[in-house]
Design a protein around this motif. Structure first.
Motif, short mmCIF file in Angstrom:
data_model
loop_
_atom_site.label_atom_id
_atom_site.label_comp_id
_atom_site.label_asym_id
_atom_site.label_seq_id
_atom_site.Cartn_x
_atom_site.Cartn_y
_atom_site.Cartn_z
N HIS A 105 -11.96 18.93 -33.43
CA HIS A 105 -12.59 19.31 -32.15
C HIS A 105 -13.25 18.10 -31.50
N ASP A 106 -13.08 17.98 -30.20
CA ASP A 106 -13.77 16.97 -29.42
C ASP A 106 -15.10 17.57 -28.96
N LEU A 107 -16.16 17.28 -29.69
CA LEU A 107 -17.45 17.91 -29.39
C LEU A 107 -17.97 17.52 -28.02
N ALA A 108 -17.56 16.36 -27.53
CA ALA A 108 -18.00 15.94 -26.20
C ALA A 108 -17.48 16.87 -25.11
N VAL A 109 -16.35 17.52 -25.39
CA VAL A 109 -15.72 18.40 -24.41
C VAL A 109 -15.92 19.87 -24.77
N GLU A 110 -15.84 20.19 -26.03
CA GLU A 110 -15.79 21.59 -26.45
C GLU A 110 -17.14 22.21 -26.78
N ALA A 111 -18.18 21.41 -26.98
CA ALA A 111 -19.49 21.94 -27.34
C ALA A 111 -20.51 21.59 -26.27
N PRO A 112 -21.48 22.47 -26.02
CA PRO A 112 -22.52 22.15 -25.04
C PRO A 112 -23.30 20.90 -25.45
N ARG A 113 -23.60 20.06 -24.51
CA ARG A 113 -24.28 18.80 -24.83
C ARG A 113 -25.61 19.05 -25.55
N GLU A 114 -26.35 20.08 -25.12
CA GLU A 114 -27.65 20.32 -25.74
C GLU A 114 -27.51 20.67 -27.22
N GLN A 115 -26.40 21.31 -27.60
CA GLN A 115 -26.18 21.59 -29.02
C GLN A 115 -25.86 20.31 -29.78
N VAL A 116 -25.03 19.46 -29.21
CA VAL A 116 -24.70 18.20 -29.87
C VAL A 116 -25.96 17.34 -30.00
N GLU A 117 -26.79 17.35 -28.97
CA GLU A 117 -28.05 16.59 -29.00
C GLU A 117 -28.96 17.10 -30.11
N LYS A 118 -29.06 18.42 -30.23
CA LYS A 118 -29.93 18.98 -31.26
C LYS A 118 -29.37 18.70 -32.65
N LEU A 119 -28.07 18.77 -32.80
CA LEU A 119 -27.45 18.47 -34.09
C LEU A 119 -27.72 17.01 -34.47
#
Length: 599
Positions: free
Chosen positions: A339-353
Motif C-alpha cells: 500500500h502507498d500510505l501517502a495516497v491510500e491513508a489519511p495524512r493525519e493517521q500516518v502522522e500519528k503513526l
C-alpha cells in the motif's frame, strides 16, 4: 496461483446419526466463541460431543479477566416442553445451531450488539445465573427483561413474533441483587420462539421494532461476505484453509466502544490481544487498510508521557507492568509493501503513526539501555512475548537479540514514514542512521560467530540458551550479512534441533529446559509470532527456499489441526485443544500470503 470462490452457506444437511456425531462444522466451535465482526459479546460452547456440551452467553466488557466467572454472563440450555435436553452444536458462517433429539435452536447476529435466537416447535431456552452483589434482572416494557451484569454490561432479552421471555422472581433486597435468576422463553402460538438479546453499555431500552430472525441472519452473512471479498486468496494447497482462518479473524474483531476509541482483537477465549498482536493482525488484514491502520494506531490510547506502550487494555483495565516487543516497524514495512500510505491513508493517521511508533522506539533506547552500550534490554521474560523464554533463566534484565532486530526495523520504518510525510532529508536520514547503528551494535556485540547471544548488563555476562529467540534476528532478512543469514538459516534447517514436521519449536527439542504445557509458551511449543517473524524474514531473503520449507510445514499443521494456538512439536497436536483464536489464523494468513506472492 489457484483460487476458489468463497462458498455461500447452504441449508445444513440433516444429521444421519441420532447422537449428532456427523454434524458439519464450518469452524471448530468447541471451546471457542461464536460472534460477528465488531461484537463484544457472543456465545461460548464448552465440551465436545452430544450430552457433553454446555453453552454460555459471554461478554468481554467490564473487567472480564477479573470477574468471578471471567467472561461468562449466564448459562444457557435448550429445552423441550420446558425440560432441559442434551445437545450438540454445529457452526456455520451465519449461524450456531444446537441440535437435540427433539428439534433445533439457532442463533445469529443482526448487528454487533444484537443477537437473535429461534427455536423449532416445542423447543425453548433456559437461562441461569447466581448473581453477584448489585447484579440484577429487572422487567422492562412490552414484556422485555434486562440483565445488569458486572456493573457495566447490560443485556436486554425480548421475545418477538408472538413469543415471550421472563426471569420470574427478580429481587432479593437483603442481598442487594437478584440473587439467583432463572430465565425462560415462552412460545408463540405455532410453538416456535424468537428471542432478541441486545447488549448495552448503559441502561438498555426497548425498541419499537426488531428484525426477524431471517433478516438478522442475512445481515450477518452479508457482512462476512463483504469482508471476505477483499481478503487474499492463496496458492494450493493453502487456499483450502483460507476461509476458516479469515472467518476467525473477522469474528474476533471488536469495534471501538465507550472509552476504547480504536479497534481491538480478541486473541483467544477471554483474552483481548496485546498491542503487538494488534500489529500482527493489521498485517494479516491489510487488504482492509482502514482496519489495519486503526489496529496499529490503537496503542496511542494507552501510551505514557515518555512513549511507552501498555501491554494490553480493554474498556476497564490497562496492563502496564510489562510492555511487549516493538514489532510495529516490521508491521509498517509489511503494509507498505502492498500500500502507498501517502495516497491510500489519511495524512493525519500516518502522522500519528509516525509519532507514536517513533516515540516507542526512542523510549526503548532512552529507558532500556541503562548501561549505555547501545543495546536496549528487556526487563522480564514476558517482554519477549514468549513468557518463559529460557534466556531469562538466570537473569531478569537482558539485552536480547530480538529486541535490537525489532527496533532496527522500527527505526527504518519510521524513516520511511518521515519521507512520506515530507519531514525533510535530515530527519529521514536520522531515523535511518538509528536503524543502521542498532544493526551494527547487534552484530558487533551479540554475534559470536555461531549465533546471536544475549547479554545481561548488570552481571556482565553473555548468555546462550536453547531458545529460538537467538534466531529471531533472521526477521532482518538480507539486511544481515550473507554469512550470518546463511548460518541462521542452516541452523534452522537441522531436523530435530528446532525444526520438526510442524514448524519450529521455541526451545531446542534436545534441551534440558524443554517443557510442554498449556502455559509454557517459550520452552518448546510451536508459537504463532515466532513462526510469523522467522518465515517472513526468510521468505523475503536470499534464503527463501528455507523459508518455504519451514512455512509449508507450519501452515500444514495449522490447516490440518483446525488452527491450534500452541502446537506440540513432537506430535503436531494442540496443547490447548479447541483453543485456537485469532493468533494462529493471523499467522496462517500472513505466511500463506507471502508464500503465494513469491510463487
Amino acid at each position: 496461483m489457484e483460487t476458489t470462490a468463497t462458498p455461500k452457506p447452504t441449508a445444513t444437511p440433516k444429521p444421519t446419526d441420532p447422537y449428532f456425531r456427523d454434524l458439519p462444522q464450518f469452524t471448530y466451535i468447541h471451546d471457542n466463541i461464536f460472534k460477528c465482526r465488531g461484537a463484544w459479546f457472543g456465545l461460548f460452547v464448552t465440551g465436545e460431543g452430544y450430552g457433553n456440551e454446555t453453552l454460555e452467553l459471554t461478554s468481554f466488557h467490564g473487567s472480564s479477566l477479573l470477574a468471578r466467572d471471567k467472561f461468562k454472563l449466564i448459562d444457557i440450555a435448550p429445552t423441550y416442553a420446558g425440560r432441559k435436553v442434551p445437545f450438540a452444536a454445529a457452526s456455520a458462517p451465519d449461524e450456531l445451531t444446537l441440535h437435540t433429539r427433539h428439534g433445533c435452536v439457532r442463533f445469529t447476529f443482526a448487528s454487533p450488539t444484537m443477537m437473535a435466537a429461534q427455536g423449532d416447535p416445542g423447543m425453548g431456552l433456559s437461562f441461569h445465573k447466581i448473581m453477584e452483589r448489585h447484579e440484577i434482572a429487572k422487567p422492562r416494557k412490552d414484556g422485555a427483561w434486562e440483565g445488569m451484569f458486572r456493573m457495566n454490561s447490560s443485556i436486554l432479552f425480548k421475545g418477538t413474533g408472538g413469543s415471550g421471555f421472563t426471569f420470574g422472581r427478580y429481587w432479593d433486597w437483603e442481598k442487594i441483587s437478584s440473587s439467583e435468576i432463572h430465565g425462560t422463553t415462552t412460545p408463540a402460538p405455532d410453538g416456535t420462539f424468537t428471542l432478541i438479546m441486545e447488549e448495552f453499555s448503559h441502561d438498555a431500552w426497548v425498541r419499537d421494532s426488531y428484525p426477524t430472525y431471517e433478516q438478522a441472519k442475512a445481515d450477518m452473512l452479508a457482512d462476512w461476505l463483504s469482508f471476505d471479498a477483499a481478503m487474499p486468496h492463496f496458492a494450493a494447497p493453502f487456499e483450502e484453509g483460507r476461509i476458516k482462518a479469515q472467518y476467525t479473524l473477522w469474528s474476533h474483531i471488536m469495534h471501538p466502544t465507550g472509552v476504547v476509541g480504536h479497534t481491538l482483537m480478541l486473541m483467544i477465549r477471554n483474552f483481548i490481544s496485546s498491542q503487538w498482536q494488534m500489529c500482527q493482525n493489521a498485517v494479516a488484514m491489510q487488504e482492509h487498510l482502514g482496519l489495519a491502520m486503526d489496529l496499529m494506531l490503537g496503542p496511542q490510547e494507552r501510551v505514557n508521557d515518555v512513549g511507552q506502550f501498555a501491554d494490553t487494555y480493554d474498556d476497564s483495565i490497562v496492563i502496564t507492568h510489562f510492555t511487549k516487543p516493538p514489532i510495529h516497524g516490521w508491521a509498517i514495512k509489511q503494509v507498505m509493501a502492498h500500500h502507498d500510505l501517502a495516497v491510500e491513508a489519511p495524512r493525519e493517521q500516518v502522522e500519528k503513526l509516525y509519532e507514536i511508533v517513533g516515540g516507542f522506539g526512542d523510549w526503548f533506547m532512552a529507558n532500556r539501555d541503562e548501561d549505555g552500550d547501545g543495546l536496549p534490554s528487556l526487563h522480564h521474560s514476558d517482554e519477549t512475548g514468549l513468557d518463559d523464554c529460557t534466556i531469562f533463566k538466570d537473569h531478569l534484565v537482558v539485552s536480547t537479540p530480538d529486541i535490537a532486530a525489532y527496533l532496527s526495523l522500527l527505526f527504518e520504518a519510521v524513516g520511511d514514514l518521515a519521507r512520506i510525510l515530507g519531514k525533510g532529508q535530515p530527519v529521514v536520514d536520522g531515523w535511518y542512521a538509528k536503524s543502521r547503528s542498532l544493526l551494527e551494535r547487534l552484530i558487533s556485540v551479540l554475534w559470536n560467530g555461531e549465533m546471536f547471544a544475549a547479554y545481561a548488563p548488570y552481571a556482565g555476562e553473555f548468555i546462550t540458551s536453547g531458545s529460538l529467540v537467538h534466531y529471531i534476528p533472521v526477521i532482518l532478512g538480507d539486511r544481515l550479512p550473507r554469512h550470518i543469514l546463511d548460518k541462521l538459516a542452516d541452523d534452522l534447517s537441522v531436523e530435530g534441533d528446532f525444526l520438526c514436521p510442524y514448524g519450529l519449536a521455541t526451545e531446542k527439542l534436545h534441551s534440558d529446559d524443554f517443557k510442554l504445557s498449556e502455559m509454557a509458551f517459550g520452552r518448546g511449543c510451536i508459537l504463532p509470532p515466532t513462526m510469523i517473524y522467522i518465515c517472513a524474514g526468510l521468505l523475503g531473503s536470499a534464503r527463501k527456499e528455507t523459508g518455504k520449507m519451514i512455512a509449508t510445514r507450519y501452515l500444514g499443521a495449522l490447516k490440518d489441526g483446525d488452527y491450534p494456538f500452541l502446537i506440540n512439536p513432537l506430535t503436531g497436536e494442540a496443547l490447548l485443544p479447541g483453543a485456537g483464536g485469532s493468533w494462529p489464523c493471523c499467522a496462517y494468513t500472513i505466511i500463506a500470503r507471502l508464500l503465494t506472492e513469491i510463487g
